[in-house]
Write an enzyme that holds these catalytic residues in place. Structure first.
Site, mmCIF file in Angstrom:
data_model
loop_
_atom_site.group_PDB
_atom_site.id
_atom_site.type_symbol
_atom_site.label_atom_id
_atom_site.label_comp_id
_atom_site.label_asym_id
_atom_site.label_seq_id
_atom_site.Cartn_x
_atom_site.Cartn_y
_atom_site.Cartn_z
ATOM 1 N N PHE A 126 0.870 -1.181 0.000
ATOM 2 C CA PHE A 126 0.000 0.000 0.000
ATOM 3 C C PHE A 126 0.901 1.223 0.000
ATOM 4 O O PHE A 126 1.677 1.434 0.939
ATOM 5 C CB PHE A 126 -0.930 0.028 1.213
ATOM 6 C CG PHE A 126 -1.915 1.169 1.157
ATOM 7 C CD1 PHE A 126 -3.156 0.992 0.570
ATOM 8 C CD2 PHE A 126 -1.598 2.417 1.673
ATOM 9 C CE1 PHE A 126 -4.068 2.041 0.483
ATOM 10 C CE2 PHE A 126 -2.489 3.469 1.604
ATOM 11 C CZ PHE A 126 -3.736 3.289 1.012
ATOM 12 N N ASP B 102 9.681 2.960 1.478
ATOM 13 C CA ASP B 102 8.466 3.656 1.904
ATOM 14 C C ASP B 102 8.339 3.481 3.420
ATOM 15 O O ASP B 102 7.878 2.458 3.905
ATOM 16 C CB ASP B 102 7.252 3.074 1.179
ATOM 17 C CG ASP B 102 5.949 3.747 1.588
ATOM 18 O OD1 ASP B 102 5.914 4.426 2.623
ATOM 19 O OD2 ASP B 102 4.943 3.569 0.863
ATOM 20 N N LYS C 63 2.870 10.826 7.650
ATOM 21 C CA LYS C 63 2.061 10.444 8.803
ATOM 22 C C LYS C 63 2.543 11.050 10.120
ATOM 23 O O LYS C 63 2.168 12.156 10.475
ATOM 24 C CB LYS C 63 1.967 8.914 8.898
ATOM 25 C CG LYS C 63 1.103 8.286 7.799
ATOM 26 C CD LYS C 63 0.875 6.820 8.067
ATOM 27 C CE LYS C 63 0.051 6.149 6.972
ATOM 28 N NZ LYS C 63 -1.331 6.609 6.902
#
Length: 480
Positions: free
Chosen positions: A168, A253, A282
């Site tokens: 993802f 990532d 985030k």
């Protein structure tokens, strides 16, 4: 002409020439319309999900690891906004940083100037990755992924991007093209050409994909968020070697795993690798002002911004805004002052040991995976006939439905907010704020053991819930 509803005007005052606008008063005035507003003007399907599973409790405040609903009941948050609230909600140091920026009347986003705060935040981030040289700021994780795709293609002159199955990386079109779950792509047409998937943790498959030397970048989560899948110890080192061999850029990532989540500042630190780009977002926001970043080698970065007339060939209007940069700096300060990386490693080891100790006692539990405070508890088909029949019924109706028999009782009976690790997943994922303490760990252990034990009782309240959920799922399927 003022178009606010009359009751919203109560939130408007008359303090000075400009008046005032009391947001808490506005929230209080419209609280009873919370779900109606979303049903009418926003995503009504999300409201229906919350109402179906009983999560429509109306959270009104948050502090640290805790949320409080409309009745002031306290919940332990093991979602942390999908990892956003690493330093907890409404941290006082973060609030002080943001209010000081607003009070300073800074020029902000002049565009034909550069930001001091952006420079300081970039400098500080790069101390954690001494093998990287430059930082590109953006507004989110998916924007960081988009930037990495462009930088890699420009730097290598190649168009191919390789990613992992079940990955993802975001939901905008470039990032969506690297999404390992088909449900997110369904109905949106063709995605970015030149993108192809390989199995995670499979160096042979990766080498085969890179061997033609047409791949600009291999992008990988060091620990996959969807399912909390952890690589073999030699995998990422092997990835780095293969990327160097075939001239492909290695992109890590760290959007969810970064900033202490796994008990190291970056997850790659567990394996000692040095990618060409590292993506973060985030947690860097502190939970208040969205921010993302691409940390890159100088040679990669300068291929994109190679001349003065290319100074603005890639950017984002609100990137480097002062509030976002201050949020990033304050977040790093909290992580360091409160030793959150070390605390995360300690609490994570405790919880992993506890959950692993349950494996031999509960047959519905199949595996426990994780590092630090990124933990996955995988459930699967039981051996006993009575449990197997109930499991099969749920799975026939909707794959992954069993996990709601764990998450819903945790929420309703134990005031713990947690969810599954992905669509149709059999893994419940813990992603708490890094500020949890030993008392919170006690709470987690008591609640999970009680609910898991109850899930092994057939007939029982948990399986009655399962029947209700199965009925809802069948009705939804028939309504399509």
């Amino acid at each position: 002409m003022n178009t606010l509803p009359a009751r919203d005007l109560n939130a408007l005052g008359s303090a000075g020439a400009h008046g005032s606008y009391d947001i808490p008063a506005l929230i209080a005035a419209r609280e009873s319309d919370r779900y109606g507003l979303h049903l009418t003007h926003l995503n009504e399907m999300m409201v229906k999900v919350l109402q179906t599973i009983g999560y429509d409790v109306g959270f009104k405040s948050g502090h640290g690891s805790y949320l409080y609903d409309r009745n002031d009941a306290r919940y332990l948050d093991l979602l942390s906004g999908w990892g956003v609230f690493a330093i907890g909600r409404n941290h006082p140091l973060l609030r002080e940083a943001l209010t000081s920026v607003l009070a300073a009347d800074l020029p902000n986003l002049v565009q034909m100037d550069v930001s001091v705060l952006a420079g300081v935040l970039a400098e500080r981030l790069l101390t954690y990755t001494p093998f990287l040289d430059k930082v590109f700021f953006c507004n989110s994780g998916t924007e960081a992924v988009e930037a990495a795709i462009k930088f890699a293609r420009r730097a290598t002159g190649r168009s191919g991007i390789v990613y992992c199955e079940h990955a993802f990386h975001g939901l905008s079109y470039g990032a969506l093209s690297l999404n390992g779950d088909a449900i997110f792509r369904e109905g949106f047409g063709e995605t970015l050409p030149g993108c192809r998937a390989v199995p995670f943790n499979d160096l042979g498959a990766l080498e085969k994909a890179l061997a033609k030397q047409d791949v600009a970048a291999f992008i990988v989560e060091p620990i996959q968020g969807k399912g909390v899948h952890i690589p073999d110890d030699g995998y990422l080192a092997g990835v780095q070697a293969l990327c160097r061999k075939y001239g492909t850029l290695f992109v890590a990532d760290e959007i969810q795993t970064g900033l202490g989540r796994t008990g190291k500042f970056l997850a790659i630190d567990h394996w000692g690798v040095e990618p060409d780009m590292v993506l973060i977002a985030k947690a860097l926001s502190g939970g208040h002002v969205p921010v993302g970043a691409v940390l890159a080698r100088k040679g990669v970065f300068e291929k994109t911004f190679s001349r003065m007339d290319r100074a603005v060939v890639h950017g984002s209007t609100f990137a480097k805004n002062d509030l976002a940069m201050a949020a990033g700096l304050a977040t790093l300060e909290v992580i360091e002052r409160e030793n959150l990386v070390e605390k995360t490693a300690r609490h994570g080891e405790r919880l992993l040991t506890f959950f692993q100790g349950l494996l031999d006692r509960y047959e519905l539990m199949h595996a426990v995976r994780g590092k630090g405070l990124m933990i996955g508890i995988e459930f699967g088909a039981p051996r006993s006939l009575k449990l197997k029949a109930s499991w099969t019924l749920l799975e026939t109706v909707n794959a992954g439905l069993f996990c709601q028999l764990i998450t819903i009782p945790l929420f309703k009976e134990h005031k713990i907010l947690v969810q599954v690790a992905g669509h149709a997943s059999h893994t419940v994922k813990l992603l708490p704020p890094l500020v949890i303490d030993d008392g919170d760990c006690d709470w987690i252990e008591r609640a999970f053991e009680t609910v898991i034990a109850d899930s092994h009782k057939v007939p029982g309240a948990v399986w009655s819930l399962g029947k209700t959920l199965a009925d809802h799922a069948m009705k939804a399927r028939m309504a399509k």
